[in-house]
Design a protein around this motif. Structure first.
Motif, mmCIF file in Angstrom:
data_model
loop_
_atom_site.group_PDB
_atom_site.id
_atom_site.type_symbol
_atom_site.label_atom_id
_atom_site.label_comp_id
_atom_site.label_asym_id
_atom_site.label_seq_id
_atom_site.Cartn_x
_atom_site.Cartn_y
_atom_site.Cartn_z
ATOM 1 N N LYS A 78 49.102 -27.607 109.350
ATOM 2 C CA LYS A 78 49.261 -27.005 110.109
ATOM 3 C C LYS A 78 50.550 -26.056 109.288
ATOM 4 C CE LYS A 78 45.214 -26.364 110.937
ATOM 5 N NZ LYS A 78 43.968 -25.016 110.477
ATOM 6 N N SER A 79 50.357 -25.050 109.080
ATOM 7 C CA SER A 79 52.036 -24.340 109.076
ATOM 8 C C SER A 79 51.674 -22.985 109.467
ATOM 9 C CB SER A 79 52.373 -24.024 108.024
ATOM 10 O OG SER A 79 53.740 -23.446 107.278
ATOM 11 N N PRO A 80 53.155 -22.155 109.884
ATOM 12 C CA PRO A 80 52.585 -21.296 110.565
ATOM 13 C C PRO A 80 52.387 -19.744 108.743
ATOM 14 C CG PRO A 80 55.118 -21.237 111.018
ATOM 15 C CD PRO A 80 54.238 -23.088 110.393
ATOM 16 N N LEU A 81 52.568 -20.347 107.945
ATOM 17 C CA LEU A 81 52.919 -19.539 106.810
ATOM 18 C C LEU A 81 51.370 -19.693 106.588
ATOM 19 C CD1 LEU A 81 56.371 -20.169 104.649
ATOM 20 C CD2 LEU A 81 55.623 -18.753 105.987
ATOM 21 N N SER B 42 57.857 -27.535 102.290
ATOM 22 C CA SER B 42 57.864 -27.946 103.438
ATOM 23 C C SER B 42 58.786 -26.745 104.282
ATOM 24 C CB SER B 42 58.353 -29.166 103.424
ATOM 25 O OG SER B 42 59.754 -28.885 102.719
ATOM 26 N N ILE B 43 58.731 -26.741 105.153
ATOM 27 C CA ILE B 43 59.908 -26.283 106.568
ATOM 28 C C ILE B 43 60.392 -27.474 107.436
ATOM 29 C CG2 ILE B 43 59.504 -24.599 108.046
ATOM 30 C CD1 ILE B 43 56.949 -23.295 107.057
ATOM 31 N N ASN B 44 61.814 -26.415 107.507
ATOM 32 C CA ASN B 44 62.746 -27.808 108.007
ATOM 33 C C ASN B 44 63.273 -26.518 108.698
ATOM 34 O OD1 ASN B 44 64.020 -29.398 109.595
ATOM 35 N ND2 ASN B 44 64.501 -29.909 107.942
ATOM 36 N N GLY B 45 63.385 -25.888 110.039
ATOM 37 C CA GLY B 45 63.482 -24.947 110.486
ATOM 38 C C GLY B 45 63.455 -23.679 109.671
ATOM 39 N N GLN B 46 64.422 -22.850 109.768
ATOM 40 C CA GLN B 46 64.732 -21.723 108.673
ATOM 41 C C GLN B 46 64.233 -22.153 106.928
ATOM 42 O OE1 GLN B 46 63.246 -20.997 112.395
ATOM 43 N NE2 GLN B 46 63.072 -19.277 110.320
ATOM 44 N N VAL B 47 64.548 -23.158 106.813
ATOM 45 C CA VAL B 47 64.438 -23.558 105.125
ATOM 46 C C VAL B 47 63.138 -23.835 104.877
ATOM 47 C CG1 VAL B 47 65.479 -25.355 103.228
ATOM 48 C CG2 VAL B 47 66.850 -24.453 105.542
ATOM 49 N N GLY C 104 59.304 -29.798 88.776
ATOM 50 C CA GLY C 104 59.758 -30.534 89.111
ATOM 51 C C GLY C 104 60.846 -30.107 89.850
ATOM 52 N N TRP C 105 61.085 -29.040 89.260
ATOM 53 C CA TRP C 105 62.587 -28.362 89.963
ATOM 54 C C TRP C 105 62.116 -27.744 91.768
ATOM 55 C CZ3 TRP C 105 66.469 -26.844 88.491
ATOM 56 C CH2 TRP C 105 67.097 -26.689 86.335
ATOM 57 N N THR C 106 62.809 -27.807 93.009
ATOM 58 C CA THR C 106 62.562 -27.331 93.698
ATOM 59 C C THR C 106 63.577 -26.366 94.348
ATOM 60 O OG1 THR C 106 62.579 -29.729 94.073
ATOM 61 C CG2 THR C 106 63.333 -28.388 96.449
ATOM 62 N N ALA C 107 63.097 -25.291 94.503
ATOM 63 C CA ALA C 107 63.426 -24.172 95.091
ATOM 64 C C ALA C 107 64.102 -23.925 96.811
ATOM 65 C CB ALA C 107 63.607 -23.166 94.657
ATOM 66 N N ASP C 108 65.052 -23.627 97.478
ATOM 67 C CA ASP C 108 64.828 -23.855 98.929
ATOM 68 C C ASP C 108 64.843 -22.133 99.142
ATOM 69 O OD1 ASP C 108 64.967 -26.188 98.810
ATOM 70 O OD2 ASP C 108 66.875 -26.375 100.526
ATOM 71 N N GLN C 109 64.412 -21.703 100.391
ATOM 72 C CA GLN C 109 64.637 -20.018 101.092
ATOM 73 C C GLN C 109 65.142 -20.391 102.550
ATOM 74 O OE1 GLN C 109 61.132 -17.999 98.840
ATOM 75 N NE2 GLN C 109 61.168 -18.982 97.563
ATOM 76 N N GLU C 110 65.174 -19.038 102.537
ATOM 77 C CA GLU C 110 65.425 -19.464 104.560
ATOM 78 C C GLU C 110 64.162 -17.664 104.675
ATOM 79 O OE1 GLU C 110 69.142 -17.507 105.569
ATOM 80 O OE2 GLU C 110 70.597 -18.681 104.393
ATOM 81 N N TRP C 111 63.151 -18.231 105.661
ATOM 82 C CA TRP C 111 62.180 -17.661 106.089
ATOM 83 C C TRP C 111 62.478 -17.208 107.919
ATOM 84 C CZ3 TRP C 111 58.210 -19.504 109.506
ATOM 85 C CH2 TRP C 111 58.253 -20.418 109.587
ATOM 86 N N THR C 112 61.512 -16.004 107.683
ATOM 87 C CA THR C 112 61.436 -15.462 109.695
ATOM 88 C C THR C 112 60.726 -14.964 108.868
ATOM 89 O OG1 THR C 112 62.040 -13.153 108.660
ATOM 90 C CG2 THR C 112 63.599 -14.900 109.772
#
Length: 140
Positions: A22-25, A74-79, A94-102
């Motif tokens: 489960k994820s809030p998204l 995946s979610i790790n804190g706000q990442v 295979g590429w991975t991208a990080d974003q900040e989320w609220t």
């Protein structure tokens, strides 16, 4: 017999609880604003999150198909981190991208890309894929 059925359904329910991520998204989202510009139906994205996987459909400005991608997130804190595993451009696999989320209610804000890593594990400049500030609303 009634007791046995109740026990079986209870066990099945417990099993589903432990196997689902489960994820809030989790759910379906529409992109409504990008970099301060409000978007209309012809030029937006539709994104779904479910059990640790995302999928996104991206349209061109005229409303025709541009691209689509899917893979684990995946979610790790706000990442928020997504990995492109499937899609219309195999060179991104295979590429991975990080974003900040609220998340506030049914409104999701994403800022990206804060980190980009290629399939070999090499980090690339975050500007390589472009910077953005997005506003998504939960699709109903």
């Amino acid at each position: 017999m009634k007791i046995i059925l109740t026990i079986l359904f209870s066990i099945a329910g417990l099993n589903l609880t432990y196997t689902q991520k489960k994820s809030p998204l989790d759910g379906n989202w529409l992109l409504v604003e990008k970099n301060g510009r409000k978007l209309n139906f012809q030029n937006h994205q539709f994104k779904s999150y479910h059990q640790g996987y995302f999928s996104v459909i991206i349209l061109k400005n005229d409303g025709t198909f541009n691209s689509a991608y899917a893979g684990p997130f995946s979610i790790n804190g706000q990442v928020y981190t997504e990995t492109y595993k499937y899609g219309s451009k195999p060179e991104w696999f295979g590429w991975t991208a990080d974003q900040e989320w609220t998340l506030k209610g049914d409104t999701l804000h994403m800022i990206g890309h804060t980190r980009i890593v290629d399939p070999e594990g090499k980090e690339h400049p975050k500007t390589e894929w472009g910077q953005f500030v997005e506003k998504w609303v939960r699709a109903r």
